[in-house]
Structures are given as C-alpha cells and as structure tokens.
Design a protein around this motif. Structure first.
Motif, short mmCIF file in Angstrom:
data_model
loop_
_atom_site.label_atom_id
_atom_site.label_comp_id
_atom_site.label_asym_id
_atom_site.label_seq_id
_atom_site.Cartn_x
_atom_site.Cartn_y
_atom_site.Cartn_z
N LEU A 450 0.87 -1.18 0.00
CA LEU A 450 0.00 0.00 0.00
C LEU A 450 0.90 1.22 0.00
CD1 LEU A 450 -2.61 1.65 0.35
CD2 LEU A 450 -2.45 1.21 2.82
N VAL A 451 0.76 2.05 -1.05
CA VAL A 451 1.56 3.27 -1.17
C VAL A 451 0.64 4.46 -0.95
CG1 VAL A 451 3.10 4.62 -2.65
CG2 VAL A 451 3.05 2.12 -2.85
N ILE A 452 0.96 5.28 0.04
CA ILE A 452 0.19 6.48 0.32
C ILE A 452 1.03 7.68 -0.12
CG2 ILE A 452 -0.88 7.90 2.10
CD1 ILE A 452 -1.37 5.38 3.70
N VAL A 453 0.52 8.40 -1.13
CA VAL A 453 1.23 9.55 -1.68
C VAL A 453 0.55 10.82 -1.17
CG1 VAL A 453 2.05 10.69 -3.79
CG2 VAL A 453 1.74 8.20 -3.75
N TYR A 454 1.29 11.62 -0.43
CA TYR A 454 0.72 12.83 0.16
C TYR A 454 1.29 14.07 -0.53
CZ TYR A 454 5.10 12.74 2.88
OH TYR A 454 6.41 12.70 3.27
N GLY A 455 0.50 15.14 -0.55
CA GLY A 455 0.92 16.36 -1.21
C GLY A 455 2.10 17.01 -0.52
N LYS A 456 3.01 17.55 -1.32
CA LYS A 456 4.23 18.12 -0.75
C LYS A 456 3.96 19.36 0.07
CE LYS A 456 5.31 20.65 -5.03
NZ LYS A 456 6.31 20.85 -6.10
N ASP A 457 2.79 19.99 -0.13
CA ASP A 457 2.45 21.19 0.63
C ASP A 457 1.39 20.93 1.70
OD1 ASP A 457 4.16 22.70 -1.02
OD2 ASP A 457 2.58 22.93 -2.52
N THR A 458 1.03 19.65 1.91
CA THR A 458 -0.07 19.33 2.82
C THR A 458 0.42 19.14 4.25
OG1 THR A 458 -1.22 18.23 1.01
CG2 THR A 458 -2.02 17.78 3.23
N SER A 489 4.64 13.48 -2.77
CA SER A 489 4.47 13.70 -4.20
C SER A 489 5.48 14.73 -4.69
CB SER A 489 3.05 14.19 -4.49
OG SER A 489 2.91 14.52 -5.86
N ALA A 490 5.99 14.49 -5.90
CA ALA A 490 6.92 15.44 -6.50
C ALA A 490 6.20 16.66 -7.04
CB ALA A 490 7.70 14.76 -7.63
N LEU A 491 4.87 16.59 -7.16
CA LEU A 491 4.08 17.67 -7.72
C LEU A 491 3.02 18.11 -6.73
CD1 LEU A 491 3.42 16.25 -11.29
CD2 LEU A 491 5.05 18.02 -10.71
N ALA A 492 2.71 19.40 -6.77
CA ALA A 492 1.56 19.89 -6.03
C ALA A 492 0.31 19.52 -6.80
CB ALA A 492 1.64 21.41 -5.84
#
Length: 520
Positions: A450-458, A489-492
């Motif tokens: 399970l991969v959880i990708v979170y926002g870089k600004d979150t 994440s590498a992107l917003a």
C-alpha cells in the motif's frame, strides 16, 4: 525537445474580443501562453536532437571513416539530424550531396528559428514559412517527419496548402501541424486527408476539414497514431476517420470542441487517451484489441441541457481491455454492456469486465453519494491487481464515513481476492480517508503493498503523516505480507500530472501508465 513559444500568441482580432470581456491583457496573454504550453506538451517530440555530442579524433588520425560507411547507414544518420545540419552535409562531397537528397528528411520548423533565447518574436517567426517552402521544394522526399508548430497559419494559408500538396506527392510518415493559435476556427486544407503515407498525425488548434465531400474510397491505410488537440470537429468526422483507419493503434484527444460523443469502433486500436474533455460521452462499442482507455481531467456542465450532471462511460465489446481510468463518480456514469451501474445494481457476469488488471479512480470521499459508488465501480472489475485511487478535494463534506459504512457496503471481490498493489494519491489525512484505508487493510487478503502519496504542501513532515496513519497499525490486516510506504508527491495538486502520463500511456512496454518512479 522543448518548443519555444512566441511572445504574442494571440491574433489581434481575437485579442480585442477577449479584452472586451477581460480587461487584464497581461492575464489574458498568460492564459493563452499557458494553453499553448499545455498543448505543446501533448505533441510528440520530433525524432531529432540538436544536443548531440561529438568525439574528437585521436592525434594524427585524419582518416574519414564516416564517409566509408554504407549509403544506407549514412542516410539513417542524416535523417536523425536537425534540418540545417542535414543540409550542410551536402557540401562535404559529391557523395554526401546524394546522401542528403535520398535520406528521409526530418523538418522541424523550430530548428529554423534563431538559436539564442527561449522566446521567439513575431519578426523572427515570419521567416520560417519561406524557409520551410525552400526545404520542401529542394528535397525530393520522402520525409520522415514534418513538425510545424511556430507560425500563424492564418497569415500563410497559401504556403500551407502548397506544403500539404507537396507532402501528398513526395510522401511523409509523421506530420505534426499546430496553429499559433488564433483564429481557432481556421479550417485545415482537406488535402491533408489525402496523404496516404502518414503513419502518425497530430493536429492542434484547427478546424478539421469537412469530410462530407470526400470520396467514399478515402482511407488512411498506414495511419497508426492520431492526435487531435483543441481541434474543432463534430462526432461524425471522427467516426469517418476511425472507420477508414484499418491499422490505427493510438488515439489521443485533447480539449476538442463540438464533440460530445466518442464511439470507439475499431479493429486495431490498442490505446485511447482522452485529455481535458468536456461533456464527452465515451462508448467502447467494438474494439477487440483495445488494451488501454485513459481519461484525464474530464468535466461536465452542471445543470446543463442533460438531465444528469454526469456523462456515460460505456464498456461494450473490449475483450483485451486491461487498463482503465480515471473513472470519476462526480462526472461519470458507468455502463457495462447494456447495464447502467447504480448503487442497487446486482453483480452478474453481464456487469463485469474481468480483463481489467489496472484500474484508476478519482473519489471525493467527503461526498457520500460518490463514496457509495466506489464499491459499485469496483465490483465491475473482479480481477484488478493494481488499484489507483486519487482522493479529490471536497468543498463541503456531506457526511463522515465510518469503518462500518464501508463494511456494510458488502464484499468486493477484487479487494478481497486479487488486488496486490494500491496507490492512494493526494492523501490529506482526512478521517474519511483513514476509514477507507482501514477497510482496505482489513479486507485485502492478497495485498502486498500500500503506497500512500501525500501532497508536498499538505504536511510539515513525514513524522506528521506517520502520526495520522498510525491507527491503521492497530488493526489486524487481512494480508500477512503487506508493506506500507509513505511517499511525498513530486508535484503539487493541479500541477498537470496528466501531461506527464500522455507518452507513458501509449507506450505499451510500460506496464502501469498511472504509476511514477518512487511510488512502486
């Protein structure tokens, strides 16, 4: 290869009209510069590079080994050079002059612009059409690739017609043709549809030629890839093209106007991309070789002429379909066979697509009606092995979803028996997201990652994310060999992830077009 944009991409008449509605001219110009940039990223790169590195000869070694190579190899070398460099080889010797004339040439009008600077003035761009005309007239063909994206075609309709007539006679394999972009209703000469040698065709910011007067024998016997970006065309026109393209493998549609329906009937299509579409109903009616249907950034007209806020995504005869997404309950009504999938729909073989192994969904977990449709969608794909779920922002949450909500939704075959990898995008730490992840881990017996990708600004740190997902570790997981990975994440959000995936989607050697490095 980057495309340099003109400083003023707006036709004066169109600019005046826009400025009557939008007084901020700088903002308007930025808007359309962004549009151009977005479209150019969707266009394929030309098969040449001006950044090649040369190696020096050893001391006292003055033997011309290159000229000793066979003509077939020399032609291949010249066909990979930018057009200016390819033409310069003709002055090396009498033999090289013949090589240039017989090589399948690549003509990229961006290579004819001044080297210095990243932006191009209108004054510089005006010299491009005459240079293109000289090259097309001087070379006998065939052409490997013609890539024309820098000119205001409204001002050069005469030369454009002559170029296309020459290409129809001399032959071209790949043609990329973009307007600059206004006026948007500038009609492309219909002679483009008579270039039978085309294997790849990308058109941007045109009004498509009228097909009503074309002979019934019109066909595109070699066309394998077709891209239409911000093109004005009606449904029947694309139907005409698909019906006459017997070997077409890849179809890419981006922000096209007047189209409200895409009916996929093709004996050869393997991959269909739909990017930034609006109110577009998609039906796979008969596509025996279709492997991928990829839909990026779709929207609908809320409260429009349709009685629903959604459009249909219909899956009919598609026995090879293995990759599908992104489906969005906010915008899509899913239809499998003749059955429209609703919350009360009973599972049966007629409502399933068992071939799909990679499925991507976008869900607003804070909207109860959409959350209720998630199990309904998943039950249609019982053999999914890789599941992508993107959590969308919710302006206002309609309910708080508990673990019991998901458990009461009933068994989901793919979650219980086949899903091995789940990538959860745009994790914000909302309670409704956590409850779904708890349900997933308690149910997925085959889940290995399970991969959880979170926002870089979150979040402020990885530690903060870990503290939020900590409750899932208190559960008894259904899988005994599952790992959990947290990835920034590498992107917003909103940075244009769909553009990065356009080329990945049509590259069938890439197993999962929705996954990026670091996620799997």
């Amino acid at each position: 290869m980057g495309t340099r944009l003109l400083r003023d991409p707006i036709n004066p008449g169109m600019a005046a009209e826009i400025q009557r509605r939008e007084r901020d001219s700088d903002r308007t110009e930025k808007l359309f510069s962004h549009l151009l940039s977005y479209i150019h990223k969707a266009l394929p790169d030309p098969p040449v590079s001006a950044a090649g590195r040369l190696s020096a000869l050893l001391p006292h070694d003055d033997v011309d080994r290159v000229s000793r190579l066979p003509d077939s190899l020399l032609r291949d070398i010249v066909s990979r050079l930018p057009v200016k460099d390819a033409a310069r080889t003709a002055v090396l010797s009498h033999r090289w002059r013949g090589v240039w004339r017989s090589a399948p040439l690549v003509l990229v009008d961006n290579d004819l612009l001044p080297v210095a600077g990243t932006a191009v003035s209108l004054h510089d761009a005006r010299h491009v059409p005459s240079a293109v005309s000289r090259v097309l007239a001087a070379h006998p063909g065939p052409f490997r690739c013609i890539h024309l994206t820098t000119s205001y075609m409204e001002k050069f309709q005469g030369p454009l017609l002559r170029w296309l007539q020459l290409l129809a006679v001399k032959g071209v394999q790949e043609l990329v043709l973009a307007n600059r972009p206004w006026p948007l209703d500038l009609r492309l000469p219909s002679v483009v549809l008579s270039i039978a040698t085309l294997t790849r065709l990308y058109l941007a910011l045109w009004k498509f030629p009228d097909t009503a007067g074309l002979p019934k024998t019109t066909s595109f016997p070699n066309l394998r890839e077709l891209g239409l970006c911000s093109v004005v065309l009606e449904n029947c026109v694309l139907d005409f093209i698909l019906a006459r393209s017997p070997v077409l493998e890849t179809l890419c549609l981006q922000s096209n106007m007047l189209m409200d329906r895409l009916t996929i009937i093709s004996p050869s299509l393997q991959c269909v991309h739909v990017i930034a579409s609006y109110n577009l109903e998609i039906t796979v009616e008969k596509a025996p070789h279709l492997e991928r249907l990829i839909i990026w950034v779709q929207s609908t007209c809320k409260g429009g002429s349709r009685n629903s806020n959604t459009v249909k995504i219909g899956i009919g005869h598609a026995p090879a379909l293995s990759c599908l997404g992104y489906l969005e309950p906010e915008y899509h009504t899913l239809q499998v066979g003749g059955t429209t999938i609703k919350t009360g729909t009973k599972v049966s073989p007629r409502t399933m697509v068992p071939t799909v192994k990679i499925l991507a969904l976008k869900i607003r977990f804070g909207v109860r009606s959409e959350a209720k449709m998630l199990p309904c969608f998943l039950r249609c794909f019982p053999n999914v092995e890789t599941l992508h779920i993107e959590s969308k922002k919710t302006a206002e949450s309609t309910s708080k979803l508990t673990l019991e909500f998901w458990e009461q939704s009933g068994a989901i075959e793919c979650i219980r028996s086949s899903v091995k990898l789940v990538i959860f995008q745009n994790f914000r730490g909302d309670d409704c997201e956590i409850r779904f992840l708890e349900f997933l881990l308690k149910s997925a017996r085959m889940l290995s990652k399970l991969v959880i990708v979170y926002g870089k600004d979150t979040f402020t740190s990885l530690t903060e994310v870990e503290s939020i997902v900590e409750p899932v570790f208190d559960l008894i997981w259904a899988s005994k060999c599952c790992s959990l990975l947290l990835v920034a994440s590498a992107l917003a959000e909103g940075d244009g992830l769909e553009i990065l995936n356009i080329r990945r989607g049509s590259d069938l050697s890439i197993n999962d077009p929705f996954a990026f490095a670091g996620e799997v």
